[in-house]
Design an enzyme around this catalytic site. Structure first.
Site, PDB file in Angstrom:
ATOM      1  N   SER A   1       0.839  -1.194   0.000  1.00  0.00           N
ATOM      2  CA  SER A   1       0.000   0.000   0.000  1.00  0.00           C
ATOM      3  C   SER A   1       0.879   1.251   0.000  1.00  0.00           C
ATOM      4  O   SER A   1       1.623   1.486  -0.954  1.00  0.00           O
ATOM      5  CB  SER A   1      -0.942  -0.045   1.213  1.00  0.00           C
ATOM      6  OG  SER A   1      -1.952   0.915   1.118  1.00  0.00           O
TER       7      SER A   1
ATOM      8  N   HIS B   1      -8.342  -4.778  -0.927  1.00  0.00           N
ATOM      9  CA  HIS B   1      -7.030  -4.197  -0.643  1.00  0.00           C
ATOM     10  C   HIS B   1      -6.092  -5.207   0.010  1.00  0.00           C
ATOM     11  O   HIS B   1      -4.871  -5.044  -0.025  1.00  0.00           O
ATOM     12  CB  HIS B   1      -7.188  -2.974   0.253  1.00  0.00           C
ATOM     13  CG  HIS B   1      -5.950  -2.127   0.351  1.00  0.00           C
ATOM     14  ND1 HIS B   1      -5.304  -1.600  -0.753  1.00  0.00           N
ATOM     15  CD2 HIS B   1      -5.231  -1.713   1.430  1.00  0.00           C
ATOM     16  CE1 HIS B   1      -4.260  -0.909  -0.375  1.00  0.00           C
ATOM     17  NE2 HIS B   1      -4.182  -0.964   0.949  1.00  0.00           N
TER      18      HIS B   1
END
Length: 323
Positions: free
Chosen positions: A168, A297
């Site tokens: 991320s 995610h």
């Protein structure tokens, strides 16, 4: 991605926390003035041959950056070394029992480094604020390079033989480290293999995709501070890369991973970066993309998918460093 930590940085004169040993978590109860073992989760890898060190590196501006080193005991030479870092959003990297790292890296004789870069929540609000914005992120990247240099200076790792992983916001860190490595190819390398999982790369448009607008406080607004943000926009910086001679003839290798259903960091960040790097046809760079169809995610929707992803990532890094 935007969690905040209430952790406080130690006073300047306080020692860095002592090393820890990876152990299976233990539940205890107090009885008769003492504690007795109630139950223990199974040990998922052999930790006895692993030694720990808590070290510091001095960043470019003089700031001391702590990091933890797990490595085989009595290791005669520099083992394959994996550095993991995040450096943002006040998220701390704290001691934990990481069976994946243990089984996939440490048991094979590898060395694992966890770097507590500025921007994280390990040492309180000032440490976190120091990594915010584009200019703060440049300090974070210098922190990372200082950790790599310290490993080499101590003889714990060989120059140009380190792997780097981040997820991320940490994927943005990895993408920028890759660009900086290719740019400086004429000098001594630090990293040779990279994994950027569900990364940001395009900081010109990040705020227009999915949850990106909620990160303006962390990175800055490209509508107002694009000249600053361009310095950490790996996608735009990579457009200027050119083939250069290197002292190390071995190619750099990078794996970008993403998820089609990521609802936080748009998969186009990874897709665009891979397409650009492959189109440049740099002879000293090999670029790969793995995109899962599920998982959001987190990159995986089940234990099996997560195991597949982690195996792919660690095996990619191991082969990149040892072949």
């Amino acid at each position: 991605m935007a969690r905040r930590s209430s952790a406080r940085r130690p006073h300047a004169s306080a020692p860095i926390p002592q090393p820890w040993r990876a152990k299976a978590r233990v539940a205890t109860e107090v009885s008769g003035g003492g504690a007795r073992l109630v139950r223990r989760l199974p040990q998922l890898y052999e930790a006895a041959p692993v030694e720990e060190m808590r070290l510091e590196a001095r960043s470019a501006d003089g700031t001391l950056v702590p990091f933890t080193c797990l490595r085989p005991r009595n290791c005669g030479e520099a083992p394959p070394t994996l550095v993991y870092a995040y450096g943002g959003f006040g998220i701390p990297l704290l001691p934990n029992y990481n069976a994946s790292i243990g089984a996939a890296w440490l048991e094979r004789g590898g060395q694992y480094i966890e770097a507590n870069l500025r921007g994280g929540g390990e040492f309180g609000p000032a440490w976190e604020r120091a990594g915010r914005g584009a200019l703060g992120r440049l300090k974070v990247y210098e922190d990372l390079e200082a950790v790599a240099d310290e490993l080499v200076a101590r003889g714990l790792a060989a120059p140009g033989d380190l792997a780097l992983m981040g997820r991320s916001n940490g994927g943005l860190l990895v993408a920028n480290a890759l660009v900086r490595e290719v740019r400086g190819a004429r000098g001594a390398r630090r990293f040779r293999a990279f994994v950027a999982e569900v990364p940001l790369t395009d900081m010109r448009h990040y705020h227009t995709w999915l949850a990106g607008h909620s990160w303006l406080e962390e990175y800055g607004d490209p509508e107002q501070k694009w000249e600053e943000l361009r310095q950490i926009s790996a996608y735009h910086l990579a457009q200027e890369l050119q083939a250069r001679e290197s002292e190390d003839p071995r190619a750099l290798r990078v794996l970008f991973t993403t998820s089609t259903r990521d609802d936080r960091v748009h998969p186009c960040h990874a897709r665009k970066m891979v397409k650009l790097l492959q189109s440049l046809q740099l002879p000293n760079l090999q670029t790969f993309l793995y995109e899962s169809q599920e998982g959001g995610h987190g990159g995986a929707a089940s234990i099996g998918e997560r195991a597949l992803l982690r195996t792919l990532e660690y095996e990619f890094l191991w082969q990149s460093l040892t072949s």
